[in-house]
Design an enzyme around this catalytic site. Structure first.
Site, PDB file in Angstrom:
ATOM      1  N   TYR A 154       3.286  41.235  18.335  1.00 13.39           N
ATOM      2  CA  TYR A 154       3.986  39.683  18.092  1.00 13.39           C
ATOM      3  C   TYR A 154       4.848  39.832  16.928  1.00 13.39           C
ATOM      4  CZ  TYR A 154       4.866  34.712  18.525  1.00 13.39           C
ATOM      5  OH  TYR A 154       5.869  33.417  18.124  1.00 13.39           O
TER       6      TYR A 154
ATOM      7  N   SER B 111       9.818  33.432  13.604  1.00 12.87           N
ATOM      8  CA  SER B 111       8.369  33.675  13.568  1.00 12.87           C
ATOM      9  C   SER B 111       8.083  33.118  12.012  1.00 12.87           C
ATOM     10  CB  SER B 111       7.062  33.635  14.104  1.00 12.87           C
ATOM     11  OG  SER B 111       6.044  33.123  13.755  1.00 12.87           O
TER      12      SER B 111
HETATM   13  P1  NAD Z   1       6.022  27.954  25.559  1.00 14.61           P
HETATM   14  O1  NAD Z   1       5.476  28.908  25.642  1.00 14.61           O
HETATM   15  O2  NAD Z   1       6.125  26.080  25.221  1.00 14.61           O
HETATM   16  O3  NAD Z   1       8.059  28.111  25.948  1.00 14.61           O
HETATM   17  C1  NAD Z   1       8.913  29.358  26.071  1.00 14.61           C
HETATM   18  C2  NAD Z   1       9.560  29.434  26.959  1.00 14.61           C
HETATM   19  O4  NAD Z   1      10.350  30.253  27.408  1.00 14.61           O
HETATM   20  C3  NAD Z   1       8.628  28.797  28.185  1.00 14.61           C
HETATM   21  O5  NAD Z   1       8.960  27.876  29.328  1.00 14.61           O
HETATM   22  C4  NAD Z   1       8.618  30.202  29.193  1.00 14.61           C
HETATM   23  O6  NAD Z   1       8.780  30.325  30.490  1.00 14.61           O
HETATM   24  C5  NAD Z   1      10.380  30.804  28.993  1.00 14.61           C
HETATM   25  N1  NAD Z   1      10.250  32.216  28.643  1.00 14.61           N
HETATM   26  C6  NAD Z   1       9.159  33.056  28.279  1.00 14.61           C
HETATM   27  N2  NAD Z   1      10.115  34.803  29.268  1.00 14.61           N
HETATM   28  C7  NAD Z   1      10.888  34.616  29.168  1.00 14.61           C
HETATM   29  C8  NAD Z   1      11.965  35.033  30.462  1.00 14.61           C
HETATM   30  N3  NAD Z   1      11.084  36.554  30.033  1.00 14.61           N
HETATM   31  N4  NAD Z   1      13.191  34.643  30.080  1.00 14.61           N
HETATM   32  C9  NAD Z   1      13.279  32.854  30.625  1.00 14.61           C
HETATM   33  N5  NAD Z   1      12.343  32.448  29.450  1.00 14.61           N
HETATM   34  C10 NAD Z   1      11.081  33.170  29.197  1.00 14.61           C
HETATM   35  O7  NAD Z   1       6.336  28.312  23.949  1.00 14.61           O
HETATM   36  P2  NAD Z   1       7.035  27.579  22.647  1.00 14.61           P
HETATM   37  O8  NAD Z   1       5.593  27.496  22.236  1.00 14.61           O
HETATM   38  O9  NAD Z   1       8.054  26.900  22.719  1.00 14.61           O
HETATM   39  O10 NAD Z   1       7.533  29.477  22.196  1.00 14.61           O
HETATM   40  C11 NAD Z   1       9.372  29.096  21.785  1.00 14.61           C
HETATM   41  C12 NAD Z   1       9.563  30.272  21.075  1.00 14.61           C
HETATM   42  O11 NAD Z   1       9.134  29.712  19.778  1.00 14.61           O
HETATM   43  C13 NAD Z   1       9.189  31.702  21.377  1.00 14.61           C
HETATM   44  O12 NAD Z   1       9.875  32.450  21.119  1.00 14.61           O
HETATM   45  C14 NAD Z   1       7.770  31.650  20.093  1.00 14.61           C
HETATM   46  O13 NAD Z   1       7.191  33.012  19.997  1.00 14.61           O
HETATM   47  C15 NAD Z   1       7.813  31.360  19.419  1.00 14.61           C
HETATM   48  N6  NAD Z   1       7.085  30.254  17.993  1.00 14.61           N
HETATM   49  C16 NAD Z   1       6.402  29.593  18.624  1.00 14.61           C
HETATM   50  C17 NAD Z   1       5.496  29.203  18.289  1.00 14.61           C
HETATM   51  C18 NAD Z   1       3.954  28.061  18.223  1.00 14.61           C
HETATM   52  O14 NAD Z   1       3.551  28.603  17.834  1.00 14.61           O
HETATM   53  N7  NAD Z   1       4.259  27.130  19.239  1.00 14.61           N
HETATM   54  C19 NAD Z   1       5.352  29.190  16.623  1.00 14.61           C
HETATM   55  C20 NAD Z   1       6.596  30.906  15.913  1.00 14.61           C
HETATM   56  C21 NAD Z   1       7.148  30.805  16.781  1.00 14.61           C
END
Ligand code: NAD
Length: 253
Positions: free
Chosen positions: A157, A144
């Site tokens: 985080y 991130s």
């Molecule tokens: P999201 O919540 O839409 O999807 C995350 C997915 O991970 C979900 O399907 C959830 O069920 C799964 N998950 C969570 N814990 C888990 C576990 N213990 N085992 C298996 N699966 C698990 O989130 P997103 O926004 O698509 O995030 C994806 C990645 O991107 C994450 O690592 C998040 O930290 C990172 N990220 C997101 C953003 C943002 O703004 N959305 C920004 C920077 C980084």
């Protein structure tokens, strides 16, 4: 950029939603067989169904990335189904509203570190022997912009995502001569359920989120997926240990 993916095998954790689902669909559109892993089995199956409906090949495996037994079984199922693993996108992650550092709880710390750090470490631990055995492959971890800079009121985080970059760089160096490339993708705010959960309660936060990106908007999941595919492609053959920001200019300020 040379996309020579057809017939190869990709694994996406956190593939039931958001960035993971979009990347699973993007891999499938390039002709890869895709293993969708998520603790949300119904969501993961929905992603696999979308891939099959578009003419692709996909398998959904229910997996909690914080549990080594699940992660071991996931990789056994990848090999049982497709015989190899070429690309792994370790993307499952969580964010919990934390407040300022002194307001966070031990339970929040353990939960965030367990998914975001231990989960990525466990996945790489089980992927690297498979990649070594077949002479190489590519790993991309989701960090991130919070892995590269301060994230006020998200300190746990931020620490977890800095750790993902530490794991990424270290593994990249350890296996650089073994044909394995390891990189991280560093999104800023992307329009997913994670973002909506954080900003739903206060619409002013959404305006603030858009304004923190010099391009004037938050990002789209497809914009992260295309960065991941680039890092996996032969076009990135000389890129390893890198943290690629996909952030609308946010970190350039
Ligand atoms: P999201 O919540 O839409 O999807 C995350 C997915 O991970 C979900 O399907 C959830 O069920 C799964 N998950 C969570 N814990 C888990 C576990 N213990 N085992 C298996 N699966 C698990 O989130 P997103 O926004 O698509 O995030 C994806 C990645 O991107 C994450 O690592 C998040 O930290 C990172 N990220 C997101 C953003 C943002 O703004 N959305 C920004 C920077 C980084």
């Amino acid at each position: 950029m040379s996309m020579t993916f057809a017939g190869q095998v990709a694994l996406v954790t956190g593939g039931a939603a958001g960035i993971g689902r979009a990347t699973a669909l993007a891999f499938a559109a390039e002709g890869l067989k895709v293993v969708v892993a998520d603790r949300d089995a119904a969501g993961g199956e929905a992603t696999a169904t979308l891939i099959r409906q578009a003419g692709g090949e996909a398998l959904c495996v229910a997996c909690d990335v914080t549990q080594e037994r699940d992660v071991r079984q996931l990789h056994e199922q990848v090999i049982a189904a497709y015989g190899r693993l070429d690309y792994a996108f370790n993307n499952a992650g969580i964010e919990i509203e934390q407040g300022r550092l002194a307001e966070g709880s031990e339970a929040q710390f353990d939960a965030i570190m367990s998914v975001n750090v231990k989960g990525v470490w466990l996945c790489m631990k089980h992927q690297i022997p498979l990649l070594l055995a077949q002479g190489g492959g590519v790993i991309v971890n989701t960090a991130s912009v919070a892995g590269l800079s301060a994230a006020p009121k998200m300190s746990i985080y931020a620490a977890s995502k800095h750790a993902v970059i530490g794991l990424t760089k270290s593994a990249a160096i350890e296996y650089a001569k073994k044909g394995i490339r390891v990189n991280a993708v560093c999104p800023a705010v992307i329009d997913t359920d994670m973002f909506r959960r954080a900003y739903e309660a206060d619409p002013r936060k959404a305006e603030f989120a858009a304004a923190m990106h010099p391009v004037g908007r938050i990002g789209k999941v497809e914009e992260i997926a295309s960065a991941v595919l680039y890092l996996c492609s032969d076009g990135a053959a000389f890129t390893t240990g890198h943290s690629l920001t996909v952030d609308g200019g946010a970190l350039a300020i």
